[in-house]
Design a protein around this motif. Structure first.
Motif, PDB file in Angstrom:
ATOM      1  N   VAL A 289       0.833  -1.200   0.000  1.00  0.00           N
ATOM      2  CA  VAL A 289       0.000   0.000   0.000  1.00  0.00           C
ATOM      3  C   VAL A 289       0.874   1.259   0.000  1.00  0.00           C
ATOM      4  CG1 VAL A 289      -1.845   1.258   1.187  1.00  0.00           C
ATOM      5  CG2 VAL A 289      -1.741  -1.242   1.345  1.00  0.00           C
ATOM      6  N   SER A 290       0.594   2.172  -0.936  1.00  0.00           N
ATOM      7  CA  SER A 290       1.370   3.417  -0.991  1.00  0.00           C
ATOM      8  C   SER A 290       0.481   4.649  -1.150  1.00  0.00           C
ATOM      9  CB  SER A 290       2.371   3.375  -2.151  1.00  0.00           C
ATOM     10  OG  SER A 290       1.691   3.280  -3.389  1.00  0.00           O
ATOM     11  N   ASN A 291      -0.835   4.457  -1.160  1.00  0.00           N
ATOM     12  CA  ASN A 291      -1.726   5.605  -1.364  1.00  0.00           C
ATOM     13  C   ASN A 291      -2.423   6.067  -0.098  1.00  0.00           C
ATOM     14  OD1 ASN A 291      -3.404   3.422  -1.078  1.00  0.00           O
ATOM     15  ND2 ASN A 291      -4.707   3.902  -2.838  1.00  0.00           N
ATOM     16  N   THR A 292      -2.182   5.365   1.000  1.00  0.00           N
ATOM     17  CA  THR A 292      -2.724   5.780   2.290  1.00  0.00           C
ATOM     18  C   THR A 292      -1.751   5.331   3.374  1.00  0.00           C
ATOM     19  OG1 THR A 292      -4.694   5.778   3.696  1.00  0.00           O
ATOM     20  CG2 THR A 292      -4.051   3.672   2.703  1.00  0.00           C
ATOM     21  N   SER A 293      -2.006   5.704   4.593  1.00  0.00           N
ATOM     22  CA  SER A 293      -1.024   5.469   5.658  1.00  0.00           C
ATOM     23  C   SER A 293      -1.400   4.271   6.522  1.00  0.00           C
ATOM     24  CB  SER A 293      -0.904   6.705   6.544  1.00  0.00           C
ATOM     25  OG  SER A 293      -2.161   7.056   7.095  1.00  0.00           O
ATOM     26  N   CYS A 294      -0.393   3.679   7.134  1.00  0.00           N
ATOM     27  CA  CYS A 294      -0.615   2.564   8.065  1.00  0.00           C
ATOM     28  C   CYS A 294      -1.456   3.027   9.243  1.00  0.00           C
ATOM     29  CB  CYS A 294       0.728   2.021   8.556  1.00  0.00           C
ATOM     30  SG  CYS A 294       0.575   0.870   9.944  1.00  0.00           S
ATOM     31  N   CYS A 295      -1.105   4.161   9.807  1.00  0.00           N
ATOM     32  CA  CYS A 295      -1.874   4.723  10.917  1.00  0.00           C
ATOM     33  C   CYS A 295      -3.061   5.483  10.330  1.00  0.00           C
ATOM     34  CB  CYS A 295      -0.999   5.650  11.752  1.00  0.00           C
ATOM     35  SG  CYS A 295      -1.856   6.335  13.189  1.00  0.00           S
ATOM     36  N   LYS A 296      -4.244   5.134  10.751  1.00  0.00           N
ATOM     37  CA  LYS A 296      -5.446   5.771  10.215  1.00  0.00           C
ATOM     38  C   LYS A 296      -5.590   7.167  10.824  1.00  0.00           C
ATOM     39  CE  LYS A 296      -5.812   1.963   8.158  1.00  0.00           C
ATOM     40  NZ  LYS A 296      -5.202   1.875   6.823  1.00  0.00           N
ATOM     41  N   VAL A 297      -5.287   8.158  10.012  1.00  0.00           N
ATOM     42  CA  VAL A 297      -5.192   9.528  10.512  1.00  0.00           C
ATOM     43  C   VAL A 297      -6.430  10.327  10.131  1.00  0.00           C
ATOM     44  CG1 VAL A 297      -2.680   9.497  10.385  1.00  0.00           C
ATOM     45  CG2 VAL A 297      -4.001  10.337   8.439  1.00  0.00           C
ATOM     46  N   GLU A 298      -6.619  11.414  10.837  1.00  0.00           N
ATOM     47  CA  GLU A 298      -7.703  12.344  10.553  1.00  0.00           C
ATOM     48  C   GLU A 298      -7.091  13.628  10.026  1.00  0.00           C
ATOM     49  OE1 GLU A 298     -10.504  14.305   9.570  1.00  0.00           O
ATOM     50  OE2 GLU A 298     -11.216  12.421  10.478  1.00  0.00           O
ATOM     51  N   ALA A 299      -7.325  13.901   8.751  1.00  0.00           N
ATOM     52  CA  ALA A 299      -6.697  15.065   8.125  1.00  0.00           C
ATOM     53  C   ALA A 299      -7.064  16.354   8.837  1.00  0.00           C
ATOM     54  CB  ALA A 299      -7.098  15.135   6.659  1.00  0.00           C
ATOM     55  N   ASN A 314      -0.077  -4.964   9.335  1.00  0.00           N
ATOM     56  CA  ASN A 314       1.343  -5.206   9.075  1.00  0.00           C
ATOM     57  C   ASN A 314       1.996  -3.905   8.638  1.00  0.00           C
ATOM     58  OD1 ASN A 314       3.899  -6.006   8.331  1.00  0.00           O
ATOM     59  ND2 ASN A 314       3.226  -7.787   7.155  1.00  0.00           N
ATOM     60  N   ARG A 315       2.771  -3.323   9.510  1.00  0.00           N
ATOM     61  CA  ARG A 315       3.364  -2.003   9.225  1.00  0.00           C
ATOM     62  C   ARG A 315       4.366  -2.067   8.075  1.00  0.00           C
ATOM     63  NH1 ARG A 315       2.579  -2.117  14.824  1.00  0.00           N
ATOM     64  NH2 ARG A 315       4.650  -2.901  15.352  1.00  0.00           N
ATOM     65  N   ASN A 316       4.937  -3.242   7.829  1.00  0.00           N
ATOM     66  CA  ASN A 316       5.904  -3.383   6.735  1.00  0.00           C
ATOM     67  C   ASN A 316       5.253  -3.391   5.357  1.00  0.00           C
ATOM     68  OD1 ASN A 316       8.084  -3.492   8.488  1.00  0.00           O
ATOM     69  ND2 ASN A 316       7.958  -5.718   8.702  1.00  0.00           N
ATOM     70  N   ASP A 317       3.923  -3.436   5.305  1.00  0.00           N
ATOM     71  CA  ASP A 317       3.217  -3.420   4.024  1.00  0.00           C
ATOM     72  C   ASP A 317       3.018  -2.006   3.485  1.00  0.00           C
ATOM     73  OD1 ASP A 317       2.947  -6.152   3.956  1.00  0.00           O
ATOM     74  OD2 ASP A 317       0.886  -6.177   4.714  1.00  0.00           O
ATOM     75  N   TYR A 318       3.250  -1.003   4.310  1.00  0.00           N
ATOM     76  CA  TYR A 318       2.888   0.371   3.979  1.00  0.00           C
ATOM     77  C   TYR A 318       4.113   1.254   3.735  1.00  0.00           C
ATOM     78  CZ  TYR A 318      -2.036  -0.384   5.130  1.00  0.00           C
ATOM     79  OH  TYR A 318      -3.342  -0.822   5.129  1.00  0.00           O
ATOM     80  N   VAL A 319       4.061   2.031   2.680  1.00  0.00           N
ATOM     81  CA  VAL A 319       5.116   3.009   2.400  1.00  0.00           C
ATOM     82  C   VAL A 319       5.010   4.178   3.371  1.00  0.00           C
ATOM     83  CG1 VAL A 319       5.959   4.696   0.702  1.00  0.00           C
ATOM     84  CG2 VAL A 319       5.319   2.374  -0.027  1.00  0.00           C
ATOM     85  N   PHE A 320       3.788   4.586   3.707  1.00  0.00           N
ATOM     86  CA  PHE A 320       3.605   5.749   4.581  1.00  0.00           C
ATOM     87  C   PHE A 320       3.130   5.328   5.966  1.00  0.00           C
ATOM     88  CE2 PHE A 320       3.380   7.733   0.399  1.00  0.00           C
ATOM     89  CZ  PHE A 320       4.197   8.837   0.594  1.00  0.00           C
ATOM     90  N   TRP A 321       3.694   5.991   6.951  1.00  0.00           N
ATOM     91  CA  TRP A 321       3.303   5.754   8.343  1.00  0.00           C
ATOM     92  C   TRP A 321       2.099   6.607   8.721  1.00  0.00           C
ATOM     93  CZ3 TRP A 321       2.755   3.119  12.476  1.00  0.00           C
ATOM     94  CH2 TRP A 321       2.572   3.720  13.717  1.00  0.00           C
ATOM     95  N   ASP A 322       2.182   7.905   8.467  1.00  0.00           N
ATOM     96  CA  ASP A 322       1.050   8.802   8.696  1.00  0.00           C
ATOM     97  C   ASP A 322       0.788   9.573   7.405  1.00  0.00           C
ATOM     98  OD1 ASP A 322       2.988  10.826   8.623  1.00  0.00           O
ATOM     99  OD2 ASP A 322       3.015  11.122  10.792  1.00  0.00           O
ATOM    100  N   ALA A 323       0.117  10.702   7.498  1.00  0.00           N
ATOM    101  CA  ALA A 323      -0.270  11.415   6.277  1.00  0.00           C
ATOM    102  C   ALA A 323       0.888  12.108   5.584  1.00  0.00           C
ATOM    103  CB  ALA A 323      -1.359  12.442   6.604  1.00  0.00           C
ATOM    104  N   PHE A 324       2.058  12.148   6.221  1.00  0.00           N
ATOM    105  CA  PHE A 324       3.190  12.898   5.680  1.00  0.00           C
ATOM    106  C   PHE A 324       4.474  12.085   5.581  1.00  0.00           C
ATOM    107  CE2 PHE A 324       0.465  15.696   8.189  1.00  0.00           C
ATOM    108  CZ  PHE A 324       0.126  16.677   7.272  1.00  0.00           C
ATOM    109  N   HIS A 325       4.672  11.152   6.480  1.00  0.00           N
ATOM    110  CA  HIS A 325       5.997  10.565   6.699  1.00  0.00           C
ATOM    111  C   HIS A 325       6.062   9.093   6.336  1.00  0.00           C
ATOM    112  CE1 HIS A 325       5.318  13.875   9.646  1.00  0.00           C
ATOM    113  NE2 HIS A 325       6.460  14.276   9.123  1.00  0.00           N
ATOM    114  N   PRO A 326       7.203   8.658   5.792  1.00  0.00           N
ATOM    115  CA  PRO A 326       7.368   7.248   5.443  1.00  0.00           C
ATOM    116  C   PRO A 326       7.484   6.364   6.677  1.00  0.00           C
ATOM    117  CG  PRO A 326       9.416   8.429   5.105  1.00  0.00           C
ATOM    118  CD  PRO A 326       8.384   9.463   5.430  1.00  0.00           C
TER     119      PRO A 326
END
Length: 348
Positions: A289-299, A314-326
């Motif tokens: 997944v690279s179009n949304t973040s692992c942590c479900k954030v509120e913009a 699985n945090r290793n599946d995601y390119v982004f951690w939050d809405a801004f950061h890898p």
């Protein structure tokens, strides 16, 4: 905050600039924003740009937050480990007499920008001007301890990593309620950014910096916080075009400065295409997944990972951690790529 991580696509010039330093422990000074911060904002009492709470640091040492804006390590942490040196500590954690300054310092601050009014609504953060002020104090401390000649030599031979500019867009120009986005066209804003950066790079040079690596911006239009503004979660092409204009202008600036400043070895590290490739082709790098973040954030609440946020399985599946950061996993991919280009013959 900041956006998409950086893959440091650098040429032979960077390798040559670092070759002399690679044999001995590298002294590094880091300037930037939340992509490279390691805890300075923890010491700013009023700052709203902090990550000193769960779930940040969940995959770091002791699973505790440190002020890094990711679930684990920054790119700088990973590269430092490969070099066998500790990551430079946050400037604000050091006492005036701390000898750690001779091994490098991290001045980066979440929310920081090239412009002093960038990130104003975070109340406290260290702008790039502020960070350079802190470096000037560091050099004064060096001179007091080891004398002018040795301090100048250390500063001349150190490597300076500068990664900044994302917030000038994400938390300034692209915010409709802030003045800069209303009073400037993009061309005017870009001119202001680049002319300000030119003065800042000149000031670092005057303080002894010679081997400066400026990390160009990645495709900010494709980070989760910007995708949220589109109707179907797609990249914002206009933002990406503006970022590429910024990168082109800074590249030209660095070429000009190198031609006029004796012994200057400034490098522009072009990050745009490699980061875009990672985002467009996540499976190539082992992500899902690279179009949304692992942590479900509120913009509407800033796009950061809050303690009550739900995490992905699985945090290793995601390119982004939050809405801004890898994520930590993405930072590993990016850091390894950067390291292999800087030190192609390394056994690390």
């Amino acid at each position: 905050m900041a956006a998409a991580a950086a893959v440091m696509m650098v040429g032979a010039a960077m390798v040559m600039a670092l070759a002399a330093s690679a044999a001995a422990p590298l002294v590094t000074f880091v300037f930037g924003d939340s992509l490279t911060e390691v805890g300075n904002n923890n010491y700013l009492q009023l700052s709203l740009a902090k990550s000193d709470y769960p779930h940040y640091g969940i995959d770091f040492d002791a699973a505790k937050p440190t002020g890094r804006f990711t679930n684990g390590r920054t790119i700088g942490d990973i590269i430092s480990a490969k070099l066998g040196i500790p990551p430079p500590p946050p400037y604000l954690s050091l006492s005036p007499t701390d000898d750690a300054i001779f091994r490098g310092v991290n001045y980066a601050s979440g929310g920081a920008g090239i412009l002093n009014d960038t990130g104003l609504y975070f109340i406290e953060r260290l702008s790039l001007d502020d960070q350079i002020d802190k470096f000037e104090r560091t050099k004064l401390q060096m001179r007091a301890k080891i004398g002018d000649e040795a301090a100048n030599k250390l500063c001349n031979e150190a490597v300076y990593f500068i990664g900044i500019g994302s917030n000038d867009y994400v938390n300034n120009f692209l915010q409709p309620f802030l003045a800069d986005g209303q009073q400037f066209t993009h061309e005017e804003f870009l001119e202001l950014l680049v002319s300000t950066l030119a003065e800042q790079l000149m000031r670092l040079y005057q303080l002894g910096a010679r081997k400066m690596i400026f990390h160009g911006l990645g495709p900010l239009g494709c980070i989760p916080s910007q995708r949220m503004k589109s109707s179907h979660g797609q990249c914002l092409n206009q933002v990406n075009q503006w970022v590429q204009h910024f990168n082109d202008k800074v590249k030209q600036l660095i070429t000009t400065l190198n031609s006029h400043l004796p012994s200057s070895k400034m490098i522009f590290a072009d990050t745009y295409q490699p980061v875009l490739h990672l985002i467009d082709n996540p499976s190539t790098y082992g992500f899902k997944v690279s179009n949304t973040s692992c942590c479900k954030v509120e913009a509407k609440l800033g796009g950061l990972c809050l303690p009550n946020s739900k995490l992905c399985d699985n945090r290793n599946d995601y390119v982004f951690w939050d809405a801004f950061h890898p994520s930590d996993a993405a930072n590993v991919v990016l850091a390894n790529h950067f390291f292999n280009i800087m030190f192609p013959n390394s056994t690390h």
